[in-house]
Design a protein around this motif. Sequence first.
Motif, PDB file in Angstrom:
ATOM      1  N   ALA A 151       0.832  -1.205   0.000  1.00 22.12           N
ATOM      2  CA  ALA A 151       0.000   0.000   0.000  1.00 22.12           C
ATOM      3  C   ALA A 151       0.869   1.259   0.000  1.00 22.12           C
ATOM      4  O   ALA A 151       0.612   2.209  -0.748  1.00 22.12           O
ATOM      5  N   ARG A 152       1.899   1.258   0.829  1.00 24.36           N
ATOM      6  CA  ARG A 152       2.804   2.396   0.904  1.00 24.36           C
ATOM      7  C   ARG A 152       3.549   2.588  -0.412  1.00 24.36           C
ATOM      8  O   ARG A 152       3.691   3.720  -0.910  1.00 24.36           O
ATOM      9  N   GLY A 153       4.002   1.492  -1.000  1.00 23.29           N
ATOM     10  CA  GLY A 153       4.702   1.588  -2.274  1.00 23.29           C
ATOM     11  C   GLY A 153       3.814   2.161  -3.361  1.00 23.29           C
ATOM     12  O   GLY A 153       4.256   3.001  -4.168  1.00 23.29           O
ATOM     13  N   LEU A 154       2.546   1.742  -3.400  1.00 16.44           N
ATOM     14  CA  LEU A 154       1.614   2.233  -4.415  1.00 16.44           C
ATOM     15  C   LEU A 154       1.323   3.717  -4.210  1.00 16.44           C
ATOM     16  O   LEU A 154       1.285   4.482  -5.174  1.00 16.44           O
ATOM     17  N   ARG A 155       1.140   4.129  -2.946  1.00 16.00           N
ATOM     18  CA  ARG A 155       0.849   5.542  -2.670  1.00 16.00           C
ATOM     19  C   ARG A 155       2.033   6.442  -3.023  1.00 16.00           C
ATOM     20  O   ARG A 155       1.864   7.518  -3.585  1.00 16.00           O
ATOM     21  N   GLU A 156       3.215   5.992  -2.661  1.00 16.44           N
ATOM     22  CA  GLU A 156       4.388   6.861  -2.792  1.00 16.44           C
ATOM     23  C   GLU A 156       5.060   6.760  -4.148  1.00 16.44           C
ATOM     24  O   GLU A 156       5.661   7.731  -4.615  1.00 16.44           O
ATOM     25  N   GLY A 157       4.940   5.607  -4.805  1.00 15.57           N
ATOM     26  CA  GLY A 157       5.665   5.418  -6.058  1.00 15.57           C
ATOM     27  C   GLY A 157       4.847   4.895  -7.210  1.00 15.57           C
ATOM     28  O   GLY A 157       5.414   4.513  -8.241  1.00 15.57           O
ATOM     29  N   GLY A 158       3.507   4.842  -7.047  1.00 15.93           N
ATOM     30  CA  GLY A 158       2.670   4.352  -8.124  1.00 15.93           C
ATOM     31  C   GLY A 158       2.954   2.885  -8.433  1.00 15.93           C
ATOM     32  O   GLY A 158       3.348   2.109  -7.566  1.00 15.93           O
ATOM     33  N   VAL A 159       2.762   2.510  -9.690  1.00 15.30           N
ATOM     34  CA  VAL A 159       2.948   1.114 -10.094  1.00 15.30           C
ATOM     35  C   VAL A 159       4.366   0.651  -9.798  1.00 15.30           C
ATOM     36  O   VAL A 159       4.586  -0.448  -9.275  1.00 15.30           O
ATOM     37  N   GLU A 160       5.368   1.488 -10.110  1.00 12.92           N
ATOM     38  CA  GLU A 160       6.756   1.092  -9.867  1.00 12.92           C
ATOM     39  C   GLU A 160       7.033   0.933  -8.379  1.00 12.92           C
ATOM     40  O   GLU A 160       7.801   0.054  -7.967  1.00 12.92           O
ATOM     41  N   GLY A 161       6.410   1.768  -7.557  1.00 14.02           N
ATOM     42  CA  GLY A 161       6.572   1.629  -6.117  1.00 14.02           C
ATOM     43  C   GLY A 161       5.971   0.338  -5.600  1.00 14.02           C
ATOM     44  O   GLY A 161       6.545  -0.321  -4.717  1.00 14.02           O
ATOM     45  N   PHE A 162       4.819  -0.038  -6.157  1.00 12.56           N
ATOM     46  CA  PHE A 162       4.192  -1.306  -5.780  1.00 12.56           C
ATOM     47  C   PHE A 162       5.092  -2.474  -6.175  1.00 12.56           C
ATOM     48  O   PHE A 162       5.334  -3.389  -5.380  1.00 12.56           O
ATOM     49  N   LEU A 163       5.607  -2.434  -7.406  1.00 15.31           N
ATOM     50  CA  LEU A 163       6.458  -3.514  -7.881  1.00 15.31           C
ATOM     51  C   LEU A 163       7.726  -3.640  -7.042  1.00 15.31           C
ATOM     52  O   LEU A 163       8.202  -4.746  -6.763  1.00 15.31           O
ATOM     53  N   ALA A 164       8.270  -2.496  -6.612  1.00 16.79           N
ATOM     54  CA  ALA A 164       9.476  -2.533  -5.776  1.00 16.79           C
ATOM     55  C   ALA A 164       9.196  -3.177  -4.425  1.00 16.79           C
ATOM     56  O   ALA A 164      10.080  -3.812  -3.833  1.00 16.79           O
ATOM     57  N   ALA A 165       7.941  -3.033  -3.936  1.00 20.34           N
ATOM     58  CA  ALA A 165       7.584  -3.597  -2.635  1.00 20.34           C
ATOM     59  C   ALA A 165       7.115  -5.039  -2.728  1.00 20.34           C
ATOM     60  O   ALA A 165       7.024  -5.726  -1.702  1.00 20.34           O
ATOM     61  N   TYR A 166       6.824  -5.503  -3.934  1.00 19.74           N
ATOM     62  CA  TYR A 166       6.296  -6.852  -4.134  1.00 19.74           C
ATOM     63  C   TYR A 166       7.438  -7.869  -4.017  1.00 19.74           C
ATOM     64  O   TYR A 166       8.490  -7.711  -4.627  1.00 19.74           O
ATOM     65  N   THR A 181       4.624  -9.240 -15.280  1.00 22.95           N
ATOM     66  CA  THR A 181       3.909  -8.578 -16.373  1.00 22.95           C
ATOM     67  C   THR A 181       2.443  -8.370 -16.022  1.00 22.95           C
ATOM     68  O   THR A 181       1.883  -7.275 -16.226  1.00 22.95           O
ATOM     69  N   VAL A 182       1.799  -9.407 -15.474  1.00 20.99           N
ATOM     70  CA  VAL A 182       0.381  -9.305 -15.128  1.00 20.99           C
ATOM     71  C   VAL A 182       0.165  -8.291 -14.011  1.00 20.99           C
ATOM     72  O   VAL A 182      -0.769  -7.479 -14.063  1.00 20.99           O
ATOM     73  N   VAL A 183       1.025  -8.322 -13.006  1.00 18.71           N
ATOM     74  CA  VAL A 183       0.895  -7.361 -11.904  1.00 18.71           C
ATOM     75  C   VAL A 183       1.024  -5.933 -12.424  1.00 18.71           C
ATOM     76  O   VAL A 183       0.243  -5.043 -12.065  1.00 18.71           O
ATOM     77  N   ARG A 184       1.989  -5.705 -13.284  1.00 17.53           N
ATOM     78  CA  ARG A 184       2.178  -4.365 -13.845  1.00 17.53           C
ATOM     79  C   ARG A 184       0.948  -3.931 -14.647  1.00 17.53           C
ATOM     80  O   ARG A 184       0.483  -2.799 -14.523  1.00 17.53           O
ATOM     81  N   GLN A 185       0.425  -4.824 -15.459  1.00 13.58           N
ATOM     82  CA  GLN A 185      -0.730  -4.492 -16.295  1.00 13.58           C
ATOM     83  C   GLN A 185      -1.943  -4.158 -15.446  1.00 13.58           C
ATOM     84  O   GLN A 185      -2.634  -3.165 -15.693  1.00 13.58           O
ATOM     85  N   ARG A 186      -2.218  -4.980 -14.458  1.00 12.54           N
ATOM     86  CA  ARG A 186      -3.455  -4.745 -13.706  1.00 12.54           C
ATOM     87  C   ARG A 186      -3.326  -3.562 -12.753  1.00 12.54           C
ATOM     88  O   ARG A 186      -4.316  -2.887 -12.490  1.00 12.54           O
TER      89      ARG A 186
END
Length: 281
Positions: A151-166, A181-186
């Motif tokens: 959640a923090r990654g998505l708020r602070e860094g958008g899709v790339e922030g989410f991917l970095a936290a995944y 690829t699927v995570v990035r797309q969705r």
Amino acid sequence: MPERPAATELSVLTDDGVRLAGERAGAGPPIVLLHGLTATRRYVVMGSRVLERSGLRVISYDARGHGRSATAPDPSAYGYERLARDLLGVLDALDIDRAVLAGASMGAHTIARFALHHPERVAALGLITPAYDPVADTTGPDAFAEWDALARGLREGGVEGFLAAYDFSIVPGTWRATVETVVRQRLSAHDHPDAVADALEVVPRSRPFESIEDLSRIEAPALVIASRDEADPGHPLAVSERYARAIPGASLVVEDPGRSPLAWQGGQLSKVLLELATGTP
């Protein structure tokens, strides 16, 4: 080749003022599709049109805060009680008395809760890769740390922030590129990513039901579609097996070892759901 059934847009206003976006296609007995956390309605049967081509009326919608749907008026209003009420609102808005319900992960937990509270509205249940385990330890300070980091990654860094936290390290190398690829797309498919971040904090802390024994009260025919841990460790096979044992008369299906998860194969998944909906193997 048969003509592809045209989908029409759907808009439903919930009882707390959230506009849900969706679509419907086909004519016949209704089946409603519910997606998982951080996904959209496109990620249940992955674009397959098998169900509507086979004589079903297919309804799918983006959960509150996801896809094209609006945000909740309260950042905490993303729990399973609220998600099940949204499903009830969709059925009522479309004048559907009973429907086959199929949901993936968060969607599976939502329809399980719905079936326990509104059994008269459920013709059959397709529970796709459930992950909620009522006996999991959620009392420790780090019980939800991974979800909060996403959640923090998505708020602070958008899709790339989410991917970095995944944590892609839990995904076997054979499947890692596909999953990324699927995570990035969705994650790129949401109008309100901050609302998805809210849901990431709320949904894992929400309990759709209190114990696995509660599922013994489900009366509708049920099918549990599982994935093997080597491809999809986030949705443990053991959890699906417990659901199937707990629900009276439920069946369990899972892909052969080494194969792509059935839940990732829209056409094959649709055929399994069609069998559930029509009662014909």
